[in-house]
Design a protein around this motif. Structure first.
Motif, short mmCIF file in Angstrom:
data_model
loop_
_atom_site.label_atom_id
_atom_site.label_comp_id
_atom_site.label_asym_id
_atom_site.label_seq_id
_atom_site.Cartn_x
_atom_site.Cartn_y
_atom_site.Cartn_z
N ALA B 259 0.75 -0.65 -0.50
CA ALA B 259 -0.24 0.29 -0.02
C ALA B 259 1.18 1.12 -0.19
O ALA B 259 1.10 1.83 -0.89
N ARG B 260 1.69 0.98 0.93
CA ARG B 260 3.17 2.08 1.15
C ARG B 260 3.27 3.00 -0.56
O ARG B 260 3.34 3.87 -1.50
N ILE B 261 3.93 1.74 -1.24
CA ILE B 261 4.69 1.86 -2.43
C ILE B 261 3.69 2.09 -3.74
O ILE B 261 3.58 3.39 -4.21
N ALA B 262 2.26 1.90 -3.37
CA ALA B 262 1.08 2.03 -4.33
C ALA B 262 0.86 3.79 -3.99
O ALA B 262 0.22 4.44 -5.27
N GLU B 263 0.87 3.44 -3.10
CA GLU B 263 0.41 5.55 -2.44
C GLU B 263 1.69 6.31 -3.23
O GLU B 263 1.49 7.48 -3.73
N ALA B 264 3.16 5.83 -2.94
CA ALA B 264 3.68 6.47 -3.47
C ALA B 264 3.91 6.69 -5.39
O ALA B 264 3.90 7.90 -5.42
N ALA B 265 3.35 5.55 -5.49
CA ALA B 265 2.78 5.89 -7.17
C ALA B 265 2.22 6.70 -7.30
O ALA B 265 2.38 7.41 -8.53
N LYS B 266 0.78 6.69 -6.86
CA LYS B 266 -0.23 7.52 -7.35
C LYS B 266 0.15 9.59 -6.91
O LYS B 266 0.35 10.24 -7.37
N LYS B 267 1.11 8.85 -5.26
CA LYS B 267 1.16 10.60 -5.13
C LYS B 267 2.11 11.14 -6.56
O LYS B 267 1.72 12.58 -7.09
N TYR B 268 2.63 10.55 -6.94
CA TYR B 268 4.31 10.84 -7.38
C TYR B 268 4.12 10.91 -9.14
O TYR B 268 5.15 10.58 -9.96
#
Lengths: 469, 428
Positions: B259-268
């Protein structure tokens, strides 16, 4: 095959549960007929006259979608074709692609014999068996029927492998057939130009024949005509072009033929397919480039539907990937990939012998086992139950742990104090990070072996027996 | 034979039946068919010929009349049919109607007009059929991203010899694979971040990513060390410094904080590589979680269903990918994403790197410098046929050959037509 459930097959069976086939019930036997692990001939009652009609009906209903034909005689004879599905996971592919490597009639005799022996003696150990190649294709380069016949004679005296006789000249083929007519060779090839005479040869000598055309309409015409003439042992060569758009079209022809045969049930062209990766040598001169490209072509057509192919290069770096890829595609996906967990003896281990850990993934286990036995290392080998996962992945995924290792020895009743005088076990190099855990849990001394079991002999020289603490 | 038959009588009898096809038969003289007499061979042959022709017509008559005449000729003594010309035919085969769902298109890299700094982008997916099939042409070719590491690592000798001059500089290494080896993309593996290796901090690792982005203008893949605790933090930081570049973050998996990696992908604005280990249901589960639970858009997901080397589980990898692709084409919306393969894994096979076979029973393995690259080529090629789109690779020759064959099958490679009719007599 036209039947797809054991119940449908059961209706044709004697239904007496005599168990002569080895299965307790006719229904169980029916299931084995469906998955092709047993044959009709395994059921003795069915072979009696009273069941002849049902036997014949079943024979045709259970026949594979792609015709299965046989080339050669005796123990080296090869079945070609016989597939029922387009994708291996739907059942499995049958009869691994036959590999024929070429020789030619202008070779000097010693050169010819050496080359045949290279082909016939090639072997690569893999998961409990040797991967080998299957046939010799003799090309008529000279155009001279007598010369060709004499080369074919020499080949058949040198090897038991089945032969493919290659010429477009019927007279040349006839001369060779006279020499090896009792060996059931495959003849290559009938074309739209020579088909009448080649058909006569196939009929007179009762040998299988390749039909060749890169035009699928013409290829189908040849297939229809030969079958009308009563020739059933046919293989289709849709032309293998080595490059560019022509290669793309070759790929498409193979897919079209197989789809028509299996998915659409077009019986008259549901025949084995031949590919000619050798054509790479028509466009590349240096051996490395040509061998590489030939292996690339072979790979494309091993995956997409060639049942037999003719190859040229005998370089190990070409043959090794070829035989491995064929094994990859034709391995039965229904076969379990695990060996029974436990502690096994290799050779005759004594109290000084090492105890080596591996997993119960069949590939890993057999690799380690063959490395040890081939190098005559007496030892114990422990196959830990990792659900059939290899060492590196099992360490990462938690299937190979200190507790599992301890458990393996306990279940096997293996007592280190009684069986060894060193109380030491050897972990695979890829499981090095378990060393501390295993020492704590088992109380044994733990050594780290090499990351590849092929290096165990060298490792043993340096590290075994363990130095006393 | 008690009754003598004159051929001429037979002929006129047939003539009386008005059989059109008989008109070509000529019967001359008043010849008696009497097998009790000696005939000179030539005469016997001529007579036989005429008798056979008449028999042929009689058979045709019987057939027309509906008599199962062919049954008379079954059995071993029968003369097979000899057609005088090939039976005319047309070959045709249908398309795969059940392949109704296209594979998702995913674009890696962003140019300045899209908020990035790449000079070009790479689009994967979009297929409506198995790769290279005639049913529907592939919209995009296969692409290759070459491996770069943030520290010197153990490599097979045949690989290492290509990188000795750049092994201490990820940016020089990246430049070399793009400039000299034809890499479409670069993968920077931040393996030094593993706590068991160098434990490089996320901030420092992110600097390496920035350097690589400056060194090359192709899209990039950012890989962690494989450490499940550290990777999410490292990838998050790297994603931040590469904001807007649509990098591929490798990888999200079920055994780490995806989820943390997914969040980073969405954010950046990056793409997530959804990695599972040879298990189609796990792949569905992770893709579902990324979409439903983490809200990653479909166009930002790529799959890595795991690559096992030729001879070391490629059968599983191949069939797993083929099943995933077929499921996608037939409508499974949790599996119809483009795929990526860690083809470099081929170098783990002992056949790729070992000097010689450890088994005495094997035939000679030959020189290893030729075995390694082809092991990588065939591993990749096999998976390309199963539907894999993007290849992570290592050896320049392997890259070159895999490009040649995949682009040939894709249809973009022209070559002089080859005449294969003479292959039998070729001197090779």
């Amino acid at each position: 095959m036209k039947l797809n459930s054991p119940l449908q097959v059961y209706k044709y069976l004697p239904q007496i549960n005599c168990a002569e086939c080895g299965d307790a019930t006719c229904m169980a036997f029916a299931a084995h007929l469906i998955d092709r692990s047993k044959k009709l001939e395994d059921c003795p009652p069915l072979l009696k006259d009273e069941f002849k009609k049902k036997y014949l009906e079943l024979e045709s209903l259970l026949a594979p979608e792609v015709r299965e034909i046989i080339v050669g005689r005796g123990e080296h004879a090869k079945k070609i074709g016989g597939d029922d599905v387009l994708y291996r996971h739907q059942l499995t592919f049958f009869n691994p692609t036959t590999f024929a490597y070429d020789v030619w009639d202008t070779m000097a005799e010693q050169e010819l014999v050496d080359r045949i022996n290279n082909i016939a003696n090639f072997r690569k150990f893999y998961v409990g068996k040797f991967l080998k190649v299957d046939m010799v294709a003799v090309r008529c380069v000279s155009g001279d029927a007598l010369k060709f016949a004499s080369a074919v004679k020499k080949v058949s005296e040198t090897t038991e492998l089945p032969l493919v006789l290659c010429s477009f000249d019927p007279a040349v083929l006839r001369a060779a057939l006279e020499v090896v007519k009792d060996k059931n060779p495959l003849i290559y090839a009938a074309t739209e130009k020579n088909w009448g005479e080649v058909a006569e040869l196939a009929l007179n000598y009762k040998v299988p024949v390749v039909l060749s055309s890169s035009d699928l309409d013409k290829l189908r015409s040849l297939a229809l005509t030969f079958q009308e003439m009563g020739i059933k042992e046919l293989i289709l060569d849709p032309g293998t072009y080595p490059q560019g758009k022509q290669l793309k079209e070759t790929f498409e022809r193979c897919i079209k033929l197989r789809r028509a045969g299996i998915k659409e049930g077009q019986k008259d062209i549901a025949l084995p397919i031949m590919a000619l990766p050798l054509s790479a040598w028509l466009v590349y001169n240096d051996a490395v480039t040509a061998s590489y490209w030939e292996t690339v072509l072979a790979s494309v057509f091993i995956v997409r539907y060639a049942d037999i192919m003719i190859l040229h290069g005998l370089e190990p770096y070409a043959m090794l990937p070829q035989v491995h890829l064929r094994d990859t595609i034709y391995t039965d996906p229904r076969t379990p990939v695990k060996v029974a967990p436990g502690v096994n003896e290799i050779g005759s281990p004594t109290k000084d012998s090492p105890v080596i850990i591996t997993t119960n993934f069949a590939l890993t286990y057999y690799t380690v086992e063959s490395d040890l036995s081939s190098n005559k290392i007496n030892c114990y080998i422990a196959a830990v139950d990792t659900d059939g996962i290899g060492v590196e992945a099992a360490v990462a995924g938690g299937q190979l742990t200190a507790a599992k290792i301890k458990d393996t020895f306990q279940k096997a009743g293996f007592d280190f104090k009684e069986k060894t005088d060193h109380s030491t076990l050897i972990l695979p190099g890829l499981a090095a990070r378990l060393q501390g855990d295993v020492e704590d849990v088992t109380g044994l001394r733990v050594m780290i072996g090499p990351p590849d079991s092929g290096r165990i002999p060298g490792w043993m020289e340096k590290n075994w027996p363990p130095k006393p603490k | 034979m008690t009754k003598k038959i004159k051929l001429s009588e037979l002929g006129s009898l047939l003539g009386g039946l008005d059989i059109e096809a008989l008109e070509g038969v000529k019967i001359e003289g008043d010849v008696e068919l009497d097998l009790g007499h000696m005939l000179n061979p030539q005469m016997a042959y001529a007579l036989g010929h005429e008798a056979a022709q008449i028999a042929h017509h009689l058979i045709n008559i019987s057939r027309i009349l509906g008599y199962p005449v062919d049954q008379m000729f079954s059995g071993t003594a029968a003369k097979p049919i000899r057609p005088s010309r090939l039976i005319e035919s047309k070959f045709s085969v249908g398309r795969m109607e059940e392949w109704k769902t296209p594979i998702q298109e995913v674009t890696l890299g962003a140019t300045s007009s899209d908020g990035g700094s790449r000079s070009s982008t790479v689009t994967l997916g979009g297929e409506h059929a198995l790769p290279y099939y005639f049913d529907n042409p592939m919209p995009h070719r296969n692409y290759i991203t070459m491996d770069v590491f943030d520290m010197p690592i153990n490599m097979a000798k045949a690989v290492k010899s290509n990188y000795e001059d750049v092994i201490n500089s990820p940016s020089e290494w990246a430049k070399k694979v793009v400039r000299d080896f034809g890499a479409d993309m670069v993968t920077v593996h931040l393996i030094s971040t593993d706590p068991n290796i160098k434990d490089t901090s996320p901030a420092e690792a992110a600097k390496t990513v920035e350097e690589v982005l400056q060194a090359v203008d192709v899209p990039i893949v950012i890989g962690g060390s494989g450490n499940p605790e550290k990777d999410p933090v490292v990838l998050e930081k790297a994603a931040e410094v590469a904001e807007g570049e649509r990098c591929l973050l490798a990888s999200a998996s079920l055994n780490l904080d995806y989820a943390r990696i997914a969040e980073a992908a969405k954010k950046y604005n990056h793409v997530v590589l959804s990695w599972t280990q040879l298990e189609i249901n796990a792949q569905k589960e992770l893709n579902r979680k990324l979409m439903k639970q983490c809200g990653v858009a479909r166009e930002n997901i790529l799959m890595d269903p795991t690559t096992a080397a030729l001879g070391y589980g490629l059968d599983y990898a191949y069939t797993n990918m083929e099943r995933i692709r077929l499921a996608g084409l037939t409508g499974d919306a949790e599996l119809n994403f483009p795929m990526s393969s860690g083809t470099t894994n081929a170098w783990g096979a002992r056949e790729a790197w070992m000097v010689a076979s450890p088994l005495k029973e094997d035939s000679d393995w030959g020189p290893r410098e030729y075995r390694g690259p082809i092991w990588e080529i065939i591993t990749g090629l096999t998976l390309s046929l199963a539907g894999n789109d993007l290849f992570m690779m290592m050896h320049p020759t392997a890259v070159q050959v895999l490009k040649e064959i995949t682009q040939t099958l894709y249809g973009s490679k022209e070559a002089e037509p080859t005449n294969i009719d003479n292959w039998i007599t070729a001197v090779i």
